[in-house]
Design an enzyme around this catalytic site. Sequence first.
Site, PDB file in Angstrom:
ATOM      1  N   CYS A 389       0.969  -1.303  -0.162  1.00 13.19           N
ATOM      2  CA  CYS A 389       0.011   0.038   0.238  1.00 13.19           C
ATOM      3  C   CYS A 389       1.012   1.351   0.152  1.00 13.19           C
ATOM      4  CB  CYS A 389      -0.824   0.046   1.296  1.00 13.19           C
ATOM      5  SG  CYS A 389      -2.355   0.917   0.934  1.00 13.19           S
ATOM      6  N   HIS A 521      -3.690  -4.609   0.400  1.00 12.27           N
ATOM      7  CA  HIS A 521      -2.925  -5.353   1.359  1.00 12.27           C
ATOM      8  C   HIS A 521      -2.984  -6.991   1.279  1.00 12.27           C
ATOM      9  CE1 HIS A 521      -2.403  -1.679   4.033  1.00 12.27           C
ATOM     10  NE2 HIS A 521      -3.457  -1.217   3.416  1.00 12.27           N
ATOM     11  N   GLU A 523      -1.456  -9.057   2.922  1.00 13.00           N
ATOM     12  CA  GLU A 523      -1.229  -9.672   4.148  1.00 13.00           C
ATOM     13  C   GLU A 523      -2.507 -10.075   4.882  1.00 13.00           C
ATOM     14  OE1 GLU A 523      -0.737  -6.471   3.522  1.00 13.00           O
ATOM     15  OE2 GLU A 523      -1.117  -5.350   5.205  1.00 13.00           O
TER      16      GLU A 523
END
Length: 546
Positions: A389, A521, A523
């Site tokens: 990001c 994102h 993750e």
Amino acid sequence: MAKSHKYIFVIGGVMSGVGKGIATASIGKILSSRGLSVNLVKVDPYLNVDAGTMNPTEHGEVFVLDSGLETDQDMGNYERFLNRDLLADDYMTSGMIYKAVIDRERNLGYSGKCVEAVPHVRDEIVMRLKRSATLAQSDVTVVEIGGTLGDFSNALFIDAARVLHLQNPSDVIFIMVSYMPIPGTIGEMKTKPTQNAVRQLNAYGVQPDVLIARAAQPLDDRRKEKLSIQVNIPAERIISAPDVGSIYDVPINFERDHLSDILLKLLGKKGKPTDMNEWKKFAAHAHNGKESIKIAIVGKYFDTGDFVLSDAYLSVIEALKFSAFHQGLKPEIYWLNAKHYQDDPKKVEELKEYDGVLVPGGFGETGIEGKIAAIKFARENKIPYFGLCYGMQLMVVEYARNVLGLTGAHTTEIKKDAEHPVIDILPEQKEKLARKEYGGTMRLGAYACDLKEGTIARAAFGAARVSERHRHRYEVNPEYIEQLEKGGLVFSGTSPKDKRLMEIAELPKKVHPFMVGTQAHPELKARPLAPHPLFDAFIKEAAKRS
Ligand code: GLN
């Protein structure tokens, strides 16, 4: 909601911070390992309508769901343990509940009645719990009530649980997660605070069916017997939950005390024999990794006083671990404060010592030139770099400044009148911002992304279209795309159809082993049993360097 839908409420006694969230996630895990479909619900008693406005240094990471709802980091653990995407209805705050009730009152939805916390707010909670069960189409809903027994702010939620139990006594059970201190001067485990906590719960009209006894050490049988009489819970339903080396050991530990058998029996449900082999293999990696790799996270949300708080990047850490564990590696994660590179530019050379550099998401000006310096250093020294990001936006700024020679390149988040606004807010968002509608100015939740053939991203994912979760206001400025691409930057992921949003940027492999940034994102979608392909690719390159 199916007639026999089951609910488990998890309530914390004595004190906070003893792992109620992980206990809830683990209960979900062991039940789904018995073949049941489970959804997990987090109830946060604060008045924020969602977690989006909360400071990550104080409150930890904001976890975004596919739906775009901004939630508490516990929801991340839930999804990771369950390996299941959760829905917006699986999360609620007091603010959300009160707002719905007040909005309804303003719209004459209560036909002139006096609107009160009890019954109206409580019944709104009961309604939402039932709705989450219906939407999830699960067999069991496990609800974690945030906060600790005795808080004023979670009392209505406990009362809602009581009412749900009253309506369906055979479908609702209660678990208390409590804590047994071992005072250093005495050296003996003390159960009195837990006895008092159970009495406190009794005062709400609720008797726990199961007690999870958190402590530094295991609870011995003698103490179990003694405690059982005091708290009115059979000894076999008191689960010993000592501290463990890794959170992923918790479900395995619960099963040592046969927790899933106990729960199935209490709920009157049949389950398959437990299947946790894959999980056990994964959990063992946390202890067995041989070769270590050193990853530097260059960020800013670290220091609160004398403490380093890594909770702000919880999902990033877990995603790195999953990919490393699956490759038999031991990840060593280092927190490097970007501010230090600003104060002392030579310090950035310390990055040479690391196998990979990662700049995570973030907002605002603090440490930004330090992050850009770190990215430049990683690019020039061919150290694997992964930007998430903000880490992707700043990678574009760095490239524009130092490779294309656009020295005035910046993100307009920091410099409104930047000479080269390579990262900018899209026009439609600008209007909302002018109206101070901050809540509605972010791109939130899951968006599809098309991947260009022959790129690192495409090879990693092994698919032409993927979906990732977002949380940001700014984007690569469409006016600069051509120039950036001519200068050698590859946009390997874009929004489908209009291709207006740049989702992934990278450098060709022949120029740099791994220089990749994602506007999303990734993750947030990494799971213990399904690590994220881009994290896998990053770790693989980092391992080569080590
Ligand atoms: N601050 C940037 C934006 O709003 C990046 C946000 C993030 O990293 N989550 O676009």
